[in-house]
Scaffold this active site. Structure first.
Site, mmCIF file in Angstrom:
data_model
loop_
_atom_site.group_PDB
_atom_site.id
_atom_site.type_symbol
_atom_site.label_atom_id
_atom_site.label_comp_id
_atom_site.label_asym_id
_atom_site.label_seq_id
_atom_site.Cartn_x
_atom_site.Cartn_y
_atom_site.Cartn_z
ATOM 1 C CG ASN A 8 -1.826 1.102 1.377
ATOM 2 O OD1 ASN A 8 -1.781 2.028 0.578
ATOM 3 N ND2 ASN A 8 -2.677 1.047 2.382
ATOM 4 N NE ARG A 92 -6.296 1.491 0.139
ATOM 5 C CZ ARG A 92 -6.685 1.881 1.331
ATOM 6 N NH1 ARG A 92 -5.919 1.659 2.376
ATOM 7 N NH2 ARG A 92 -7.849 2.470 1.492
ATOM 8 C CG HIS A 180 -12.552 4.462 2.827
ATOM 9 N ND1 HIS A 180 -13.167 5.626 3.209
ATOM 10 C CD2 HIS A 180 -11.239 4.629 3.088
ATOM 11 C CE1 HIS A 180 -12.259 6.475 3.677
ATOM 12 N NE2 HIS A 180 -11.085 5.890 3.612
ATOM 13 N NE ARG A 240 -8.373 12.664 2.834
ATOM 14 C CZ ARG A 240 -8.566 11.369 2.620
ATOM 15 N NH1 ARG A 240 -9.451 10.962 1.733
ATOM 16 N NH2 ARG A 240 -7.877 10.471 3.299
ATOM 17 C CD GLU A 378 -8.579 -0.175 4.486
ATOM 18 O OE1 GLU A 378 -7.756 0.042 5.402
ATOM 19 O OE2 GLU A 378 -9.145 0.734 3.873
#
Ligand code: ADP
Length: 398
Positions: A8, A92, A180, A240, A378
């Protein structure tokens, strides 16, 4: 038996995991992180229980690029797992565009197609792709599989896929993608395993970490997401902004004279919990702070989650279960309590003692909606896709 590596690659970090694959579920052997690539990079390697195997400051050369950082991580992995033979590397990748709806083996054509998607996610996609190139260089014989954050949402109904812009923009790929997806995929699988009846129903998942979004799913398939074209939309996040009136951007450009890169910096790095509180992007620090702006930032965060909950319940024609996951969702009883406050009209009632104990089910026996806390993983979703590729032929593995 073979090994898969998960990667990732972020802007200045590289997370990796080593898994053993066989007949059943991939078994995690180790995980690692190289942080501050391009600066004073640090490498940490830990075993499956989180115990440190190694932790060291990298030299300037070792930490200069993603490729160098990967080489350093692999050297430490090889020292602890000398027999590991990596057959497949799973990556990812933030954006799969309209076309990639499942994990996909990386061929030269696929890599070209993913490069063409970089303008859709300029802050993330180029780093993900440098991770792929670094892994191709490090493992000349291994196969590479790309796993997309957007893929889980690709079968959204049209009304959740579109903006009311002229059609030409939709055709160019300006769509509501949702992100996500690896986390939601994992949660859908966990629900099917531990609560199969619930998994068939209308489930809203709140992935609340540094990045935060929500997903409404029916029978394990995404129907709607709080995130849209980019990972900026929807809920406010650590740094964000979340949903923002586009008129604010016009104002920033026309009246404040901000450039595109200044606006990007503002919306991605200086807004959200950090911008509103002026204290931190980290929920633990906000919860511990007695600054009133920290309190207001948490209030805004939980309020927007509640609004999104109502909106997603409308998109699903109701709700049977609510699942909290990721750093804040799994660990902050206070955020969960504040999100669920006043949601009795939706059929949600949480048990304060279960919530404080971070129990798997935190709703009361009478609650019509089951409220759960499930840790996400994940990396495991990537490892499963890589293991499937190791076990079968080329092409899409999902
Ligand atoms: P990322 O999106 O970077 O993977 P995580 O899922 O690790 O992020 O979530 C990070 C967030 O989780 C941070 O805001 C952190 O403060 C929050 N968090 C972690 N543990 C706790 C806790 N015990 N209480 C409140 N917030 C927590």
């Amino acid at each position: 038996m073979s090994h898969v590596l998960t990667l990732n690659a972020g802007s200045s970090s590289l997370k990796f995991g080593l898994f053993l694959t066989g007949a059943n579920e991939p078994e995690e052997l180790a995980g690692g992180l190289v942080d501050r690539i391009g600066g004073a990079a640090v490498l940490n390697l830990h075993d499956a229980t989180g115990q440190d195997l190694s932790r060291r400051q990298l030299t300037a050369d070792e930490g200069a690029t993603h490729a160098a950082a990967l080489a350093a991580g692999l050297a430490d992995l090889a020292a602890h797992f000398p027999d590991a033979r990596v057959d497949v590397v799973g990556h990812r990748v933030v954006h799969g565009g309209p076309a990639f709806a499942a994990p996909t083996e990386v061929t030269p054509d696929v890599l070209d197609a993913l490069e063409r998607l970089s303008p859709f996610a300029p802050l993330h996609q180029p780093h993900n792709l440098s991770g792929i190139r670094a892994a191709q260089a490090a493992f000349a014989k291994a196969r590479q599989v790309a796993c997309f954050d957007t893929a889980f949402h690709r079968n959204h109904p049209f009304v959740n896929d579109v903006f009311a812009l002229p059609r030409a923009y939709y055709d160019k790929g300006v769509r509501r993608y949702g992100f996500h997806g690896l986390s939601y995929d994992y949660i859908a699988g966990e629900l099917a395993r531990i609560a199969p009846q619930i998994a068939k129903g209308r489930v809203i998942v709140a992935h609340l970490g540094n990045g935060a979004s929500m997903c409404g799913m029916i029978d394990g398939r995404s129907i709607a997401s709080s995130m849209g074209f980019s990972a900026l939309d929807g809920l406010p996040m650590g740094t964000r902004v979340g949903q923002l009136d586009p008129g604010v951007m016009l104002y920033l450009m026309e009246q404040e004279g901000l450039s595109a890169s200044e606006i990007s910096d503002l919306l991605y790095k200086h807004s959200g919990l950090l911008g509103l509180s002026g204290v931190s992007n980290d929920m633990r620090r906000l919860e511990a702070s007695d600054d009133p702006h920290a309190r207001e930032a948490i209030d805004y965060f939980t309020f927007r989650i509640r609004r999104e909950l109502g909106g997603l319940a409308a998109a699903l024609d109701g709700i049977d279960a609510l699942v909290f996951t990721a750093g804040i969702g799994e660990n902050s009883a206070r955020v969960r309590e504040e999100v669920c406050r006043g949601t009795g009209w939706l059929g949600i009632e949480i048990d304060p003692a279960r919530n404080a104990a971070h129990a798997q089910v935190i709703s009361t026996e009478q609650s019509r909606v089951r409220v759960m806390v499930l840790p996400t993983d994940e990396e495991r979703v990537i490892a499963r896709a890589a293991a499937r590729l190791a076990a079968c032929g080329a092409g899409q593995t999902g």
